[in-house]
Design a protein around this motif. Structure first.
Motif, mmCIF file in Angstrom:
data_model
loop_
_atom_site.group_PDB
_atom_site.id
_atom_site.type_symbol
_atom_site.label_atom_id
_atom_site.label_comp_id
_atom_site.label_asym_id
_atom_site.label_seq_id
_atom_site.Cartn_x
_atom_site.Cartn_y
_atom_site.Cartn_z
ATOM 1 N N ALA A 75 40.683 53.213 21.474
ATOM 2 C CA ALA A 75 39.899 52.209 20.748
ATOM 3 C C ALA A 75 38.552 51.926 21.411
ATOM 4 N N ILE A 76 38.310 52.478 22.592
ATOM 5 C CA ILE A 76 37.081 52.198 23.328
ATOM 6 C C ILE A 76 35.980 53.152 22.870
ATOM 7 N N ARG A 77 34.855 52.593 22.480
ATOM 8 C CA ARG A 77 33.737 53.402 21.977
ATOM 9 C C ARG A 77 32.542 53.386 22.925
ATOM 10 N N VAL A 78 32.743 52.887 24.138
ATOM 11 C CA VAL A 78 31.666 52.841 25.122
ATOM 12 C C VAL A 78 31.438 54.233 25.691
ATOM 13 N N ASP A 79 30.197 54.522 26.083
ATOM 14 C CA ASP A 79 29.864 55.801 26.702
ATOM 15 C C ASP A 79 30.829 56.104 27.844
ATOM 16 N N HIS A 80 31.313 57.343 27.907
ATOM 17 C CA HIS A 80 32.331 57.708 28.887
ATOM 18 C C HIS A 80 31.871 57.500 30.328
ATOM 19 N N GLY A 81 30.645 57.905 30.623
ATOM 20 C CA GLY A 81 30.136 57.729 31.972
ATOM 21 C C GLY A 81 30.077 56.268 32.373
ATOM 22 N N ARG A 82 29.674 55.416 31.450
ATOM 23 C CA ARG A 82 29.614 53.985 31.738
ATOM 24 C C ARG A 82 31.008 53.412 31.995
ATOM 25 N N MET A 83 32.003 53.894 31.254
ATOM 26 C CA MET A 83 33.372 53.431 31.466
ATOM 27 C C MET A 83 33.901 53.867 32.842
ATOM 28 N N VAL A 84 33.530 55.066 33.265
ATOM 29 C CA VAL A 84 33.955 55.523 34.593
ATOM 30 C C VAL A 84 33.364 54.616 35.665
ATOM 31 N N ARG A 85 32.081 54.298 35.529
ATOM 32 C CA ARG A 85 31.434 53.401 36.496
ATOM 33 C C ARG A 85 32.133 52.039 36.564
ATOM 34 N N LEU A 86 32.394 51.466 35.395
ATOM 35 C CA LEU A 86 33.060 50.157 35.340
ATOM 36 C C LEU A 86 34.429 50.223 36.015
ATOM 37 N N ALA A 87 35.186 51.272 35.714
ATOM 38 C CA ALA A 87 36.530 51.392 36.261
ATOM 39 C C ALA A 87 36.503 51.559 37.779
ATOM 40 N N LEU A 88 35.552 52.296 38.293
ATOM 41 C CA LEU A 88 35.489 52.518 39.732
ATOM 42 C C LEU A 88 35.138 51.243 40.480
ATOM 43 N N VAL A 89 34.167 50.503 39.972
ATOM 44 C CA VAL A 89 33.776 49.257 40.638
ATOM 45 C C VAL A 89 34.944 48.270 40.669
ATOM 46 N N THR A 90 35.626 48.118 39.549
ATOM 47 C CA THR A 90 36.740 47.173 39.509
ATOM 48 C C THR A 90 37.910 47.658 40.370
ATOM 49 N N THR A 91 38.085 48.974 40.498
ATOM 50 C CA THR A 91 39.128 49.493 41.399
ATOM 51 C C THR A 91 38.869 49.042 42.835
ATOM 52 N N ALA A 92 37.624 49.155 43.274
ATOM 53 C CA ALA A 92 37.281 48.724 44.631
ATOM 54 C C ALA A 92 37.515 47.223 44.811
ATOM 55 N N VAL A 93 37.163 46.444 43.796
ATOM 56 C CA VAL A 93 37.347 44.989 43.868
ATOM 57 C C VAL A 93 38.825 44.635 43.955
ATOM 58 N N PHE A 94 39.661 45.268 43.136
ATOM 59 C CA PHE A 94 41.094 44.968 43.151
ATOM 60 C C PHE A 94 41.748 45.426 44.454
ATOM 61 N N THR A 95 41.263 46.526 45.018
ATOM 62 C CA THR A 95 41.791 46.984 46.304
ATOM 63 C C THR A 95 41.483 45.966 47.396
ATOM 64 N N LEU A 96 40.271 45.450 47.388
ATOM 65 C CA LEU A 96 39.905 44.399 48.347
ATOM 66 C C LEU A 96 40.766 43.159 48.149
ATOM 67 N N ALA A 97 41.028 42.809 46.903
ATOM 68 C CA ALA A 97 41.828 41.610 46.618
ATOM 69 C C ALA A 97 43.240 41.716 47.191
ATOM 70 N N MET A 98 43.803 42.935 47.233
ATOM 71 C CA MET A 98 45.136 43.120 47.811
ATOM 72 C C MET A 98 45.163 42.733 49.283
ATOM 73 N N GLY A 99 44.037 42.864 49.969
ATOM 74 C CA GLY A 99 43.981 42.484 51.372
ATOM 75 C C GLY A 99 43.651 41.035 51.607
ATOM 76 N N LEU A 100 43.143 40.363 50.574
ATOM 77 C CA LEU A 100 42.702 38.979 50.759
ATOM 78 C C LEU A 100 43.731 37.950 50.316
ATOM 79 N N VAL A 101 44.604 38.309 49.397
ATOM 80 C CA VAL A 101 45.618 37.358 48.926
ATOM 81 C C VAL A 101 46.992 37.789 49.450
ATOM 82 N N HIS A 102 47.893 36.826 49.553
ATOM 83 C CA HIS A 102 49.194 37.087 50.163
ATOM 84 C C HIS A 102 50.320 36.418 49.378
#
Length: 399
Positions: A75-102
């Motif tokens: 259902a996503i119609r956003v440019d593929h490259g832009r979606m890859v960028r968005l997904a990568l940035v949020t992956t890094a953020v969620f990985t950091l969050a795993m170390g900050l919350v307990h």
């Protein structure tokens, strides 16, 4: 006018750059976003941050997110490259969050969200990269793309083993993984600014015709690819725990996960070198059998040699399976394959959700993963037989 040799030389660098960019993207999205949890699970168990049942639930939360993310791709119609960028940035953020919350419920939510964006990164990087390589007539470099998760798995596995050896706590390791991911993303950020040209009217018409005539093939691809998700995930999620239980006090358990990643890389590159005209479904069936044999070997011979060889057999076909499945999706749908890739990835994700939920209670009740591993091996064998039957109808060569 350029000669054919000159044209080939001119196309080499764009193909290489595209393949490497996708490889790094998958190393971050899958090697870190999904699989970093595997080498860190023993550390989290040892510290008392969670128990084995909670570990299973965290794994399944991630795979549930992966399922949802995959199903939304159509259902996503956003440019593929832009979606890859968005997904990568949020992956890094969620990985950091795993170390900050307990807090366990917060971890569950984070792992779910990380699964969603991992699926986005995988599907859109796959479609972006395979399309780019097809345009450049560089199909043989597709193995580089799917070696990416292996790079991430080796890196996180070795760092996790080092952390265990030196007594580094899991939160610090999660934070380190996030920092490494950010650096990797910065290196490939510009590559995904390239937007492939839109498909021609002829290509769109051919894709529409293929969509109408290959629904049965698409159904079998989605269904049987799901068995691969269930078949491998029990071992992949709990491998360090299984190895530590079988080899108490041995230094080998911490090395099995990086060995899995190395085998994965070799298998991806080798798989991409096989003739593109070979039937993807038969190649998938062969890969399923190899993985089933690897799982069975680890159960029958729970020694350093048996578990090591079983790990290699499980890893060799791992992303080769993904490569062949995504190639089959493109054979069936062409440049409109992102939706089918998403549905297939969703079925794979569903198998991954069920796997840890089935395995963890059985292991807790029996004190062994053996029964769950035999179920996984049987699922892969069943999938191989079904793929072999389906392929007998013909038409499995890549277009």
């Amino acid at each position: 006018m350029a000669t054919s040799a000159e044209a080939h030389a001119l196309s080499t660098h764009p193909a290489r750059d595209a393949a490497l960019a996708c490889a790094v993207a998958l190393a971050v999205a899958l090697g870190v976003g999904r699989f970093a949890f595997t080498p860190l699970l023993p550390l989290m168990l040892k510290s008392g941050a969670l128990d084995i049942r909670q570990g299973g639930w965290l794994a399944s939360a991630n795979y549930a997110g992966y399922l949802i993310g995959a199903l939304t791709c159509a259902a996503i119609r956003v440019d593929h490259g832009r979606m890859v960028r968005l997904a990568l940035v949020t992956t890094a953020v969620f990985t950091l969050a795993m170390g900050l919350v307990h807090v366990f419920w917060a971890w569950t939510a984070i792992r779910f969200a990380a699964g969603v964006v991992s699926a986005w990164a995988f599907v859109f990087a796959s479609q972006w990269g395979l399309r780019r390589l097809a345009e450049l007539n560089a199909h043989g470099m597709s193995g580089v793309i799917y070696a990416g998760p292996g790079v991430g798995i080796v890196a996180t596995g070795l760092l996790g083993a080092g952390a265990a050896a030196y007594g580094v706590s899991a939160p610090w390791v999660w934070t380190g993984f996030a920092a490494c991911s950010a650096v990797a993303i910065a290196f490939i950020w510009q590559a995904f600014a390239l937007t492939p040209p839109p498909a021609s009217a002829h290509a769109r018409a051919a894709s529409a015709t293929a969509h109408a005539s290959t629904r049965g093939d698409a159904f079998w691809l989605v269904s049987l690819y799901g068995l691969a998700g269930f078949g491998y995930i029990i071992t992949a999620t709990f491998l360090p725990v299984i190895a530590r239980h079988a080899l108490p006090g041995s230094p080998w358990p911490d090395l099995f996960w990086p060995a899995f990643g190395l085998a994965l890389m070799v298998g991806a590159v080798f798989g991409a070198r096989l003739p593109i005209a070979w039937d993807n479904r038969r190649l998938l069936a062969a890969c399923y059998i190899v993985q089933a044999a690897g799982i069975g070997l680890g159960v029958v011979s729970p020694t350093a040699i048996g578990l090591g060889a079983g790990t290699v057999l499980l890893g060799l076909p791992f992303t080769a399976i993904t490569l062949f499945a995504m190639r089959e999706a493109r054979r069936l749908r062409g440049d409109a394959a992102a939706g089918l890739m998403g549905y297939a990835t969703g079925a794979y994700g569903l198998g991954q959700i069920v796997g840890p939920i089935v395995a963890a209670p059985i292991a807790e009740r029996t004190g062994s993963f053996s029964y769950a591993l035999w179920i996984a091996a049987a699922a892969l064998a069943l999938g191989a037989v079904a793929l072999a039957i389906v392929s007998r109808r013909g038409g499995g060569a890549d277009a």
